[in-house]
Design a protein around this motif. Structure first.
Motif, mmCIF file in Angstrom:
data_model
loop_
_atom_site.group_PDB
_atom_site.id
_atom_site.type_symbol
_atom_site.label_atom_id
_atom_site.label_comp_id
_atom_site.label_asym_id
_atom_site.label_seq_id
_atom_site.Cartn_x
_atom_site.Cartn_y
_atom_site.Cartn_z
ATOM 1 N N PRO A 150 15.743 8.895 1.573
ATOM 2 C CA PRO A 150 15.034 7.872 1.178
ATOM 3 C C PRO A 150 15.760 6.557 1.353
ATOM 4 O O PRO A 150 16.894 6.045 2.577
ATOM 5 C CB PRO A 150 14.503 7.524 -0.191
ATOM 6 N N TYR A 151 14.009 5.419 2.157
ATOM 7 C CA TYR A 151 14.720 4.204 2.800
ATOM 8 C C TYR A 151 14.011 3.468 2.605
ATOM 9 O O TYR A 151 12.931 3.458 1.483
ATOM 10 C CB TYR A 151 14.344 4.300 4.664
ATOM 11 N N ILE A 152 15.119 1.593 2.290
ATOM 12 C CA ILE A 152 14.337 0.699 1.865
ATOM 13 C C ILE A 152 14.042 -0.192 2.776
ATOM 14 O O ILE A 152 14.746 -0.167 4.446
ATOM 15 C CB ILE A 152 15.197 -0.160 0.810
ATOM 16 N N SER A 153 13.057 -0.570 2.784
ATOM 17 C CA SER A 153 12.261 -2.147 4.038
ATOM 18 C C SER A 153 12.599 -3.333 3.688
ATOM 19 O O SER A 153 12.683 -3.939 2.624
ATOM 20 C CB SER A 153 10.592 -1.342 3.929
ATOM 21 N N TYR A 154 13.079 -3.967 4.619
ATOM 22 C CA TYR A 154 12.917 -5.610 4.491
ATOM 23 C C TYR A 154 12.378 -6.157 5.694
ATOM 24 O O TYR A 154 12.629 -5.962 6.980
ATOM 25 C CB TYR A 154 14.550 -5.725 4.749
ATOM 26 N N GLN A 155 11.442 -6.808 5.983
ATOM 27 C CA GLN A 155 10.495 -7.640 6.595
ATOM 28 C C GLN A 155 11.222 -8.891 7.110
ATOM 29 O O GLN A 155 11.575 -9.879 6.399
ATOM 30 C CB GLN A 155 9.217 -8.103 5.653
ATOM 31 N N VAL A 156 11.624 -8.631 8.808
ATOM 32 C CA VAL A 156 12.211 -9.787 9.166
ATOM 33 C C VAL A 156 11.725 -11.000 9.194
ATOM 34 O O VAL A 156 10.396 -11.265 9.468
ATOM 35 C CB VAL A 156 12.781 -9.218 10.475
ATOM 36 N N PRO A 157 11.443 -12.324 8.732
ATOM 37 C CA PRO A 157 10.840 -13.033 9.084
ATOM 38 C C PRO A 157 10.471 -13.218 10.454
ATOM 39 O O PRO A 157 11.128 -13.555 11.467
ATOM 40 C CB PRO A 157 11.670 -14.218 8.684
ATOM 41 N N ASP A 158 9.000 -13.316 11.180
ATOM 42 C CA ASP A 158 8.525 -13.470 12.338
ATOM 43 C C ASP A 158 9.405 -12.311 12.719
ATOM 44 O O ASP A 158 9.182 -12.731 14.278
ATOM 45 C CB ASP A 158 9.175 -14.809 12.854
#
Length: 448
Positions: free
Chosen positions: A199-207
């Motif tokens: 399993p992996y987590i995700s993070y939306q990098v700003p821009d």
């Protein structure tokens, strides 16, 4: 009359001398004396410190992510990544079509992370012209472009998929089709049976692009190895056109200096690194596919590949390229100022190399000193990501990757030198990799 006879005799004598000299040149076999080094051993012309390697040995994805029902599953296992690349070599890619202008920002993001989409990530930009030497395209001409991700999506038609070659930063997308009967096993491995992946987590990098971090780290141990030093004369014969003109000196601080008057080489035994520089060459960019090809050929010429290295960092318009050491499935980094211990890097001019940095030893990764000298418990991916984002020196917009790696250090255990590998979380920030140190002070070690 006598004068004419003398001229004829002289001419005949010159002809005979000419014939004799010609015969001597044709049949002369010089006797060369064998050149020996200071230890009395023969110096051979064939220089080998390791082996030759192909582009397929050095160019591998850094991870695979399968997006399923809003969750993300992935692998960095060499066995899986090698299987995927081997499978892709059986495919024929239709002519890639540039669809970049037809996608808005939302459609671009959806393409990367929609359900049942499988993403292959690459640590470096990959030119189509390089990739076509590893797989088959229907046309001989491919786009003059690069990508760092490959997205594989199933089409409605049986045994057919769409493959998207994506350069995330530049927002470039090229669409291709593949039709083959072998897609069933790929779908079983990475779509239907995704629960076998991590399993992996995700993070939306700003821009920026979405970042994927392994949710739970594996149990890893500190590993130790006895390195095998590569002899300085081996480097001398490999890197200098005429080793007989080379002069050697020493600083007395573990550093040896070798020069032929034009180029020079430094071997630092205390850091286990080698640097060769040819100041007569002016660094100058070349097409990326040529840079990759030249860099591999250069090391192949002296059979210089040792241990396990992968193409790790380069980009279009650059004169620099680097290959990084891997221990199993994990990249290996060095303490600040000692990058060449774990990185084989080159800087090129138009036709010749300007600078070459590498380690001066072979780790022999299949021969550890011991099975492991202690288990290391790394923090979860979410905890490690939170710590990075909380650092005052970090602007989240410049965060581009995060993964587990090993730090390699040299340790003097008299009378031998031992190399130790200890696992840490690393993150890529503003183009460079940094180690996350989870002590109370929140210190961060900067890397190249």
């Amino acid at each position: 009359m006598n004068y004419e006879k003398i001229k004829s005799a002289a001419l005949a004598l010159l002809v005979l001398i000419s014939l004799a000299l010609t015969w001597g040149i044709w049949n002369y076999q010089p006797s060369y004396q064998t050149i020996t080094d200071s230890a009395g051993e023969n110096i051979v012309t064939e220089v080998e410190m390791g082996e030759e390697r192909k582009i397929s040995d050095l160019l591998k994805p850094s991870r695979l992510i399968s997006h399923q029902e809003g969750s993300h599953y992935g692998t960095i296992a060499k066995q899986d990544l090698d299987w995927v690349m081997k499978e892709m070599r059986e495919w024929t890619f239709m002519e890639p079509e540039n669809i970049s202008n037809s996608l808005n920002e939302a459609e671009f993001s959806k393409l990367l992370s929609s359900d049942s989409h499988v993403e292959l990530f690459f640590s470096s930009s990959i030119p189509f012209n390089t990739f076509k030497t590893m797989v088959s395209f229907s046309d001989k001409t491919v786009p003059n472009a690069v990508f760092n991700r490959v997205v594989i999506t199933e089409a409605e038609q049986k045994n057919k998929v769409f493959v998207y070659f994506v350069s995330v930063k530049e927002r470039l997308v090229f669409k291709s089709e593949v039709q083959t009967g072998s897609l069933r096993e790929f779908k079983q491995r990475y779509v239907e049976n995704h629960d076998r992946l991590e399993p992996y987590i995700s993070y939306q990098v700003p821009d920026g692009a979405r970042l994927y971090v392994r949710k739970e780290p594996p149990v890893l141990t500190v590993q130790s190895y006895l390195p095998e030093q590569i002899d300085a004369d081996t480097f001398k014969r490999a890197l200098f056109n005429d080793p007989s003109y080379v002069q050697r000196s020493s600083s007395g601080e573990g550093e040896g200096y070798i020069t032929d008057g034009t180029s020079f080489m430094r071997i630092n035994s205390s850091t286990g690194t080698v640097r060769y520089v040819n100041p007569s060459v002016v660094p100058e960019p070349m097409p990326l596919d040529q840079l990759i090809e030249k860099s591999i050929d250069f090391v192949n010429e002296h059979h210089g590949w040792v241990d396990s290295y992968r193409l790790f960092q380069t980009k279009p318009g650059s004169t620099e390229i680097s290959y990084r050491l891997f221990l199993g499935d994990f990249p290996v980094f060095s303490p600040p100022g000692m990058a060449s211990m774990t990185e084989l890097s080159q800087i090129w001019g138009r036709e010749r190399i300007y600078q070459y940095d590498r380690s001066s030893f072979i780790v022999e990764l299949d021969k550890p000193v011991s099975p492991g000298t202690g288990t290391v418990e790394l923090k979860s991916g979410q905890e490690a990501l939170n710590e990075v984002l909380e650092l005052e020196t970090v602007d989240p917009k410049l965060l581009t990757d995060m993964r587990i790696g090993y730090e390699m250090t040299l340790k003097q255990e008299s009378p031998k030198v031992v190399v130790a590998f200890e696992p840490f979380w690393y993150y890529q920030y503003d183009g460079g990799w940094q180690k996350l140190v989870t002590d109370e002070g929140g210190q961060v070690d900067g890397l190249e």
